[in-house]
Scaffold this motif. Structure first.
Motif, PDB file in Angstrom:
ATOM      1  N   VAL A   1       0.839  -1.199   0.000  1.00 38.85           N
ATOM      2  CA  VAL A   1       0.000   0.000   0.000  1.00 38.85           C
ATOM      3  C   VAL A   1       0.877   1.252   0.000  1.00 38.85           C
ATOM      4  O   VAL A   1       0.539   2.256  -0.636  1.00 38.85           O
ATOM      5  CB  VAL A   1      -0.950  -0.004   1.217  1.00 38.85           C
ATOM      6  N   PHE A   2       2.009   1.199   0.709  1.00 42.62           N
ATOM      7  CA  PHE A   2       2.938   2.334   0.702  1.00 42.62           C
ATOM      8  C   PHE A   2       3.399   2.654  -0.723  1.00 42.62           C
ATOM      9  O   PHE A   2       3.382   3.818  -1.143  1.00 42.62           O
ATOM     10  CB  PHE A   2       4.145   2.021   1.590  1.00 42.62           C
ATOM     11  N   PHE A   3       3.785   1.636  -1.476  1.00 43.61           N
ATOM     12  CA  PHE A   3       4.247   1.892  -2.846  1.00 43.61           C
ATOM     13  C   PHE A   3       3.099   2.338  -3.759  1.00 43.61           C
ATOM     14  O   PHE A   3       3.316   3.117  -4.692  1.00 43.61           O
ATOM     15  CB  PHE A   3       4.949   0.656  -3.419  1.00 43.61           C
ATOM     16  N   LEU A   4       1.895   1.884  -3.467  1.00 47.12           N
ATOM     17  CA  LEU A   4       0.732   2.409  -4.196  1.00 47.12           C
ATOM     18  C   LEU A   4       0.571   3.903  -3.920  1.00 47.12           C
ATOM     19  O   LEU A   4       0.321   4.696  -4.839  1.00 47.12           O
ATOM     20  CB  LEU A   4      -0.535   1.669  -3.765  1.00 47.12           C
ATOM     21  N   ALA A   5       0.731   4.284  -2.648  1.00 42.51           N
ATOM     22  CA  ALA A   5       0.616   5.702  -2.285  1.00 42.51           C
ATOM     23  C   ALA A   5       1.734   6.524  -2.916  1.00 42.51           C
ATOM     24  O   ALA A   5       1.506   7.646  -3.385  1.00 42.51           O
ATOM     25  CB  ALA A   5       0.647   5.849  -0.765  1.00 42.51           C
TER      26      ALA A   5
ATOM     27  N   GLY B   1       2.685  11.394   4.273  1.00 40.27           N
ATOM     28  CA  GLY B   1       1.451  10.902   3.669  1.00 40.27           C
ATOM     29  C   GLY B   1       1.555   9.488   3.152  1.00 40.27           C
ATOM     30  O   GLY B   1       0.671   8.656   3.400  1.00 40.27           O
ATOM     31  N   THR B   2       2.633   9.180   2.430  1.00 39.87           N
ATOM     32  CA  THR B   2       2.774   7.839   1.856  1.00 39.87           C
ATOM     33  C   THR B   2       3.003   6.790   2.934  1.00 39.87           C
ATOM     34  O   THR B   2       2.441   5.688   2.873  1.00 39.87           O
ATOM     35  CB  THR B   2       3.922   7.796   0.840  1.00 39.87           C
ATOM     36  N   SER B   3       3.826   7.115   3.937  1.00 43.20           N
ATOM     37  CA  SER B   3       4.108   6.135   4.982  1.00 43.20           C
ATOM     38  C   SER B   3       2.880   5.868   5.838  1.00 43.20           C
ATOM     39  O   SER B   3       2.642   4.728   6.250  1.00 43.20           O
ATOM     40  CB  SER B   3       5.278   6.582   5.853  1.00 43.20           C
ATOM     41  N   LEU B   4       2.069   6.916   6.111  1.00 40.42           N
ATOM     42  CA  LEU B   4       0.870   6.683   6.909  1.00 40.42           C
ATOM     43  C   LEU B   4      -0.096   5.749   6.186  1.00 40.42           C
ATOM     44  O   LEU B   4      -0.770   4.934   6.815  1.00 40.42           O
ATOM     45  CB  LEU B   4       0.173   8.000   7.254  1.00 40.42           C
ATOM     46  N   CYS B   5      -0.169   5.850   4.861  1.00 39.04           N
ATOM     47  CA  CYS B   5      -1.020   4.926   4.099  1.00 39.04           C
ATOM     48  C   CYS B   5      -0.609   3.484   4.360  1.00 39.04           C
ATOM     49  O   CYS B   5      -1.453   2.616   4.625  1.00 39.04           O
ATOM     50  CB  CYS B   5      -0.922   5.235   2.600  1.00 39.04           C
ATOM     51  N   GLY B   6       0.694   3.222   4.281  1.00 45.34           N
ATOM     52  CA  GLY B   6       1.173   1.867   4.521  1.00 45.34           C
ATOM     53  C   GLY B   6       0.969   1.423   5.956  1.00 45.34           C
ATOM     54  O   GLY B   6       0.536   0.292   6.221  1.00 45.34           O
ATOM     55  N   ILE B   7       1.267   2.307   6.895  1.00 45.13           N
ATOM     56  CA  ILE B   7       1.147   1.961   8.316  1.00 45.13           C
ATOM     57  C   ILE B   7      -0.305   1.679   8.691  1.00 45.13           C
ATOM     58  O   ILE B   7      -0.614   0.680   9.353  1.00 45.13           O
ATOM     59  CB  ILE B   7       1.723   3.092   9.185  1.00 45.13           C
ATOM     60  N   MET B   8      -1.230   2.541   8.250  1.00 41.74           N
ATOM     61  CA  MET B   8      -2.632   2.344   8.626  1.00 41.74           C
ATOM     62  C   MET B   8      -3.281   1.205   7.858  1.00 41.74           C
ATOM     63  O   MET B   8      -4.325   0.700   8.284  1.00 41.74           O
ATOM     64  CB  MET B   8      -3.412   3.643   8.441  1.00 41.74           C
ATOM     65  N   ALA B   9      -2.682   0.781   6.741  1.00 43.14           N
ATOM     66  CA  ALA B   9      -3.183  -0.425   6.059  1.00 43.14           C
ATOM     67  C   ALA B   9      -2.929  -1.654   6.924  1.00 43.14           C
ATOM     68  O   ALA B   9      -3.745  -2.584   6.957  1.00 43.14           O
ATOM     69  CB  ALA B   9      -2.508  -0.579   4.705  1.00 43.14           C
TER      70      ALA B   9
END
Length: 430
Positions: free
Chosen positions: A229-233, A389-397
């Motif tokens: 998800v992080f790389f998607l973000a 922003g990108t790291s939070l996407c991965g973390i919250m996934a």
């Protein structure tokens, strides 16, 4: 020995945290690229560097108390130096969410556990308030970036070393355990990518490879989802809708890891498949029951039936779910966490709580996206927003199958700190 090491780590952070926060005016700190050259930082700035360097420290049995100490230090800094409020929808929504948690705390019968849960949500809010109230220079930002990255290298390297050397008895009482580290690895990857962009040092790429490979080698599905998800973000932040082919590639890579990496494949399914072809041939007969959830599906269903049903709007009360699991009064053995933050939110604080917290995540990521894509902003402010922003996407996934907020000291301090950097620096000229 474990208690002694935990206590030592706890006391060291208290001593240095208090010193850096409230004693002294300026300190000399080495620059990022040349240790002989130093620059001055004030007490608040050095305190932030300490937080970024030691967020990987759990302090074993003192972890809950350590979080309270950090919160006390953060609140003390805000009272002493004041708050610089920036226009951010996320901060307003977060404040509203905290008010809802306080209201739930008043109503709940488990006020002790309710306060413990509340503290883990309050901590990242305090972090972004403190960081956004401090003067952030370009050189200080780069220093903070490197400190964060080195912390990631240290704790991930320790995970590898535990496989080779008998250091578990030292690692476990001091540093955060492996699931929490893997949850926050999207941030360490993002910080590494930016550092490599600045320095072009190959060892940074090796460290990034380490961050990515650990969840693969250890077959941690949650970590793989988070990194994916992080790389998607990342692709969306940089290329917007043009990133669709990259989305497809990342999703295909995730599916390929399930099919072709034996350790991941065997951990994903209840039935043992000897090859990717067997999985494909059986695909028509696969169902959610075929997935090995380690009992999560049953635990989630029980939790919803116990806490959510009949309390859909407001929840059963903050702390109710944790109190039940910590007491052991449930049918799932010694498990103390439900491995799903969103489930706990809706069970404790209902649909209102889940709606508000979802808005926090969306507004956080969207604001970071806006800052990054506005080329009028300072370059480093844009990069800070990109990392946050990108790291939070991965973390919250990963929060769908793990308790990320339970480890908020390590998992959430980094992205919220870097959003604070972005808020401060965005007004600077390029």
């Amino acid at each position: 020995m474990a208690i002694g090491l935990s206590l030592l780590a706890f006391l060291l952070i208290i001593i240095y945290g208090f010193e850096y926060a409230f004693m002294g005016k300026t300190y000399a700190v080495s620059t990022t690229w040349n240790k002989r050259i130093k620059f001055k930082v004030n007490a608040q700035q050095r305190f932030i560097l300490l937080l970024l360097a030691t967020a990987i420290v759990q302090a074993g049995a003192f972890s809950a108390l350590l979080l309270l100490v950090w919160m006390g230090l953060l609140i003390g800094i805000l009272f002493r130096y004041g708050i610089q409020m920036f226009t951010s929808p996320m901060l307003k929504i977060y404040a509203l969410y905290l008010c809802w948690l306080l209201f739930s705390l008043v109503l709940t019968s488990e006020k002790g556990y309710g306060f413990r849960v509340l503290a883990k949500y309050l901590f990242p809010f305090l972090v972004v308030l403190v960081v956004s109230s401090v003067k952030i220079t370009d050189i200080f930002f780069i220093k903070a970036l490197k400190v964060s990255f080195i912390a990631g290298v240290i704790i991930n390297s320790c995970i590898v070393l535990m496989k080779i050397l008998p250091i578990y008895a030292i690692y476990n009482p001091i540093l955060w355990w492996q699931p929490a580290v893997i949850d926050v690895n999207p941030f360490f990857i993002a910080s590494g990518l930016l550092l490599y962009k600045f320095s072009k040092k190959k060892q940074i790429l090796f460290a990034i490879l380490l961050f990515i490979s650990i969840p693969i080698v250890e077959s941690v599905r949650t970590g793989l989802i988070g990194i994916g998800v992080f790389f998607l973000a990342v692709s969306f932040f940089k290329y917007k809708l043009k990133a669709l082919p990259v989305f497809v590639l990342i999703v295909a890579s995730f599916i390929a890891s399930i099919l072709f990496v034996p350790t991941v494949r065997n951990k994903m399914f209840r039935h043992t498949f000897n090859s990717a072809e067997e999985v494909i041939n059986m695909s028509s007969n696969l169902s959610p029951d075929s997935i090995d959830s380690n009992g999560r599906f049953a635990m989630w269903e029980w939790s919803l039936n116990t806490f959510y049903e009949g309390n859909e709007l407001m929840g059963a009360g903050i702390g109710q779910m944790q109190a039940r699991f910590y007491s052991g009064n449930h049918p799932f053995g010694i498990i103390k966490i439900a491995h799903n933050d969103y489930l706990q939110i809706i069970c404790d604080t209902g649909q209102i709580g889940l709606f508000l917290y979802t808005l926090i995540i969306i507004s956080f990521v969207w604001h970071a996206f806006i800052i990054y894509n506005d080329k009028k902003n300072n370059v480093l402010a844009r990069q800070a927003a990109f990392i946050a922003g990108t790291s939070l996407c991965g973390i919250m996934a990963t929060a769908f199958t793990d308790n990320v907020i339970n480890y908020s000291l390590i998992t959430l301090s980094y992205p919220y700190a870097f959003l604070g950097f972005a808020l401060v620096m965005k007004s600077k000229r390029k």
